[in-house]
Design an enzyme around this catalytic site. Structure first.
Site, PDB file in Angstrom:
ATOM      1  N   HIS A 133     114.964  25.545 153.139  1.00 27.62           N
ATOM      2  CA  HIS A 133     116.004  26.560 153.332  1.00 27.62           C
ATOM      3  C   HIS A 133     117.195  26.301 152.391  1.00 27.62           C
ATOM      4  O   HIS A 133     117.611  27.188 151.646  1.00 27.62           O
ATOM      5  CB  HIS A 133     116.469  26.548 154.795  1.00 27.62           C
ATOM      6  CG  HIS A 133     117.556  27.532 155.089  1.00 27.62           C
ATOM      7  ND1 HIS A 133     117.316  28.759 155.656  1.00 27.62           N
ATOM      8  CD2 HIS A 133     118.887  27.485 154.879  1.00 27.62           C
ATOM      9  CE1 HIS A 133     118.450  29.415 155.776  1.00 27.62           C
ATOM     10  NE2 HIS A 133     119.432  28.661 155.318  1.00 27.62           N
ATOM     11  N   GLU A 134     117.703  25.077 152.424  1.00 23.78           N
ATOM     12  CA  GLU A 134     118.864  24.767 151.584  1.00 23.78           C
ATOM     13  C   GLU A 134     118.494  24.838 150.105  1.00 23.78           C
ATOM     14  O   GLU A 134     119.312  25.244 149.278  1.00 23.78           O
ATOM     15  CB  GLU A 134     119.461  23.406 151.945  1.00 23.78           C
ATOM     16  CG  GLU A 134     119.952  23.270 153.397  1.00 23.78           C
ATOM     17  CD  GLU A 134     120.899  24.379 153.842  1.00 23.78           C
ATOM     18  OE1 GLU A 134     121.608  24.947 152.984  1.00 23.78           O
ATOM     19  OE2 GLU A 134     120.928  24.707 155.054  1.00 23.78           O
ATOM     20  N   HIS A 152     118.954  28.289 148.872  1.00 23.49           N
ATOM     21  CA  HIS A 152     120.352  28.546 148.479  1.00 23.49           C
ATOM     22  C   HIS A 152     120.632  27.906 147.120  1.00 23.49           C
ATOM     23  O   HIS A 152     121.273  28.492 146.251  1.00 23.49           O
ATOM     24  CB  HIS A 152     121.315  27.951 149.508  1.00 23.49           C
ATOM     25  CG  HIS A 152     121.386  28.709 150.804  1.00 23.49           C
ATOM     26  ND1 HIS A 152     121.751  30.033 150.867  1.00 23.49           N
ATOM     27  CD2 HIS A 152     121.162  28.321 152.089  1.00 23.49           C
ATOM     28  CE1 HIS A 152     121.743  30.426 152.145  1.00 23.49           C
ATOM     29  NE2 HIS A 152     121.382  29.407 152.907  1.00 23.49           N
ATOM     30  N   GLU A 182     121.529  34.400 151.947  1.00 22.55           N
ATOM     31  CA  GLU A 182     120.624  34.036 153.036  1.00 22.55           C
ATOM     32  C   GLU A 182     119.211  34.582 152.777  1.00 22.55           C
ATOM     33  O   GLU A 182     118.225  33.977 153.184  1.00 22.55           O
ATOM     34  CB  GLU A 182     121.205  34.558 154.357  1.00 22.55           C
ATOM     35  CG  GLU A 182     120.710  33.849 155.577  1.00 22.55           C
ATOM     36  CD  GLU A 182     121.022  32.345 155.606  1.00 22.55           C
ATOM     37  OE1 GLU A 182     120.269  31.628 156.281  1.00 22.55           O
ATOM     38  OE2 GLU A 182     121.977  31.882 154.953  1.00 22.55           O
TER      39      GLU A 182
HETATM   40 ZN    ZN Z   1     121.367  29.461 155.040  1.00 25.82          ZN
END
Ligand code: ZN
Length: 508
Positions: A275-276, A279, A305
């Protein structure tokens, strides 16, 4: 004598240089913030607070500098006279918007908000522990009053919630989002119920996700690093460290990811790291030549996101991804996985747990229901149709309607999130908008790149990343979330693709 065009160019370059310096200053305080959560010695809290405070002062002074205002005005005049191009227009308009926001708010109000946010955090933490909403209610009242004052000063007097949303997603409004969320709710509640019945029946038969215990943490570290590098995260321009809550900080050539490791839940580190990294891939892909200007910034939190969710969910929970990952997992965890079948492993990565009340623990199917609930309540609070004192009751009622269960106490209900303690209203919707955009991008990517899943199965992710670089990352903040989605996918931002994706992956 210099001609008019070169005067315009010079003025624009001077503005860009000021914006770049502002960004450099911001990156220093970002780095200090990262360090605070990753490295700071226990006794250094006060010293760090003093450093952060001084930097905040310098940032505020630079952001409100009269010279910056004059540079913006000069460029606006050049634009009006047709002397600058469309890219410059994007930069100048965004600079004006930001400049007005920092200069129109009295410093007394800014200081009060900062004070309330830091006090509010401690009040909230204590209230949550005591499961006592009434202890936190006065903080929330004050934050709402401040948000209304800010809105009035910034020209959002009649629609304060729109300002809160606009801070995270420039250009978006509560009315737009509300329409999309009504549509999402209508599809999602029955889908979640249907899946819930099925999962409960499986549980009654003694079936359920396999327990994973005692996974070597050093091996976990190797796996998450190898996976995120393979997805395309450039470790020459970034790092991965450990913190209490995972996050991503930084941009350009220095992007910092954090994760956390739990021997009894190896998928937590895996998915939070991916997830990170999503980003981080976005930040590494923004055009460096435009750093500090709107052309070099992310389009907003919803699009941000969408990048993290796309990698975490659509990519890394897929069968194709797991067929590549499984051999690596077995090599790293020969004993831990000895009794776990490939099917069970993939099922664990896609486990759905109905009836959960905690947003941060929610699976892909239920997560958005938690967001719809919060959006609805924030909207009513700002509209004045819901009093702070009545918030816990309204929370519990919506929880019953949407999640099928009422919280037993405020700690697993209205007090569970940190956001409101810092006055961070309007942030929640970005998560669900991001999920919608991720599903739409996924549909478009599969159409544009038909061999994608075969590539994943071979551990190749450059095709998807290259597509995202061209279609999303390279565009900076030229468009808002709606414009970007429309251009890239040909469809209006909406919940259809997300519902279809959830149905496809979890419906049976
Ligand atoms: Zn996030």
């Amino acid at each position: 004598m210099p001609n008019e065009a070169s005067v315009n160019e010079k003025g624009y370059e001077a503005l860009r240089e000021r914006l770049r310096r502002l960004q450099v200053l911001g990156s220093v305080s970002g780095l200090l913030g990262w360090d605070e959560q990753v490295n700071l010695p226990e006794g250094a809290g006060e010293q760090r607070a003093a450093q952060a405070e001084l930097l905040a002062e310098l940032q505020h002074a630079a952001a409100t500098d009269a010279g910056l205002g004059a540079a913006i005005t000069g460029c606006e005049q050049a634009l009006a006279a047709g002397g600058l191009d469309a890219d410059a227009r994007v930069v100048v308009l965004a600079a004006r918007r930001d400049f007005d926001r920092v200069t129109k708010l009295p410093s007394e109000l800014v200081a009060e908000k900062a004070r309330l946010s830091s006090e509010g955090y401690h009040v909230w933490a204590a209230a949550r522990k005591a499961r006592d909403f009434s202890a936190f209610a006065p903080v929330l009242e004050k934050h709402l009053a401040l948000a209304r004052r800010e809105a009035a000063l910034l020209g959002f007097g009649d629609r304060p919630y729109d300002l809160a949303i606009d801070r995270h997603d420039p250009g978006l409004t509560a009315a737009q989002i509300g329409g999309l969320f009504v549509e999402l709710r209508a599809g999602l509640v029955p889908l979640a119920r249907r899946i819930g019945v099925r999962v409960a029946a499986a549980k009654a038969r003694g079936e359920g996700p396999v327990a994973m215990r005692g996974f070597d943490v050093t091996a976990q570290q190797r796996v998450v690093r190898a996976v995120t590098a393979r997805l395309g995260f450039d470790y020459k321009r970034g790092r991965l460290d450990v913190s209490l809550h995972p996050f991503c900080e930084g941009s350009g050539d220095d992007v910092r990811l954090t994760t956390r490791f739990n021997a009894d839940d190896p998928l937590d580190a895996l998915y939070s790291s991916i997830h990170e990294a999503g980003h981080g891939l976005y930040e590494q892909g923004l055009p460096l030549a435009h750093a500090g200007t709107a052309l070099g910034l992310a389009a907003g939190m919803a699009v941000h996101e969408s990048q993290s969710r796309l990698w975490e969910n659509q990519v890394a929970r897929s069968q194709a991804f797991w067929s590549w990952l499984e051999p690596m997992m077995r090599a790293e965890f020969p004993n831990e996985l000895s009794g776990v079948s490939g099917v069970a492993l993939h099922a664990a990565a896609n486990a759905v747990e109905p009836g959960g009340l905690i947003r941060v623990d929610a699976d892909e199917v239920h997560y958005n229901l938690h967001i719809l609930l919060r959006f609805e309540l924030e909207r009513r609070l700002f509209a004045g149709t819901l009093k702070v004192a009545d918030l816990p009751g309204a929370w519990d009622e919506l929880s019953e309607e949407m999640l099928g269960r009422r919280p037993a106490h405020a700690g697993e209900g209205v007090l569970q999130d940190v956001h409101w303690s810092g006055g961070a209203f309007g942030y929640f919707p970005s998560y669900t908008l991001g999920n919608m955009i991720a599903a739409q991008l996924w549909t478009a990517a599969r159409r544009a790149l038909p061999g994608l899943e075969g590539e994943f199965a071979r551990g190749e992710f450059g095709g998807l990343l290259g597509w995202l670089r061209t279609e999303v990352h390279a565009h900076g903040r030229r468009e808002d979330a709606f414009e970007l989605t429309k251009r890239v996918t040909g469809e209006t931002l909406g919940p259809k693709a997300l519902l279809a994706y959830l149905e496809e992956r979890y419906g049976n």
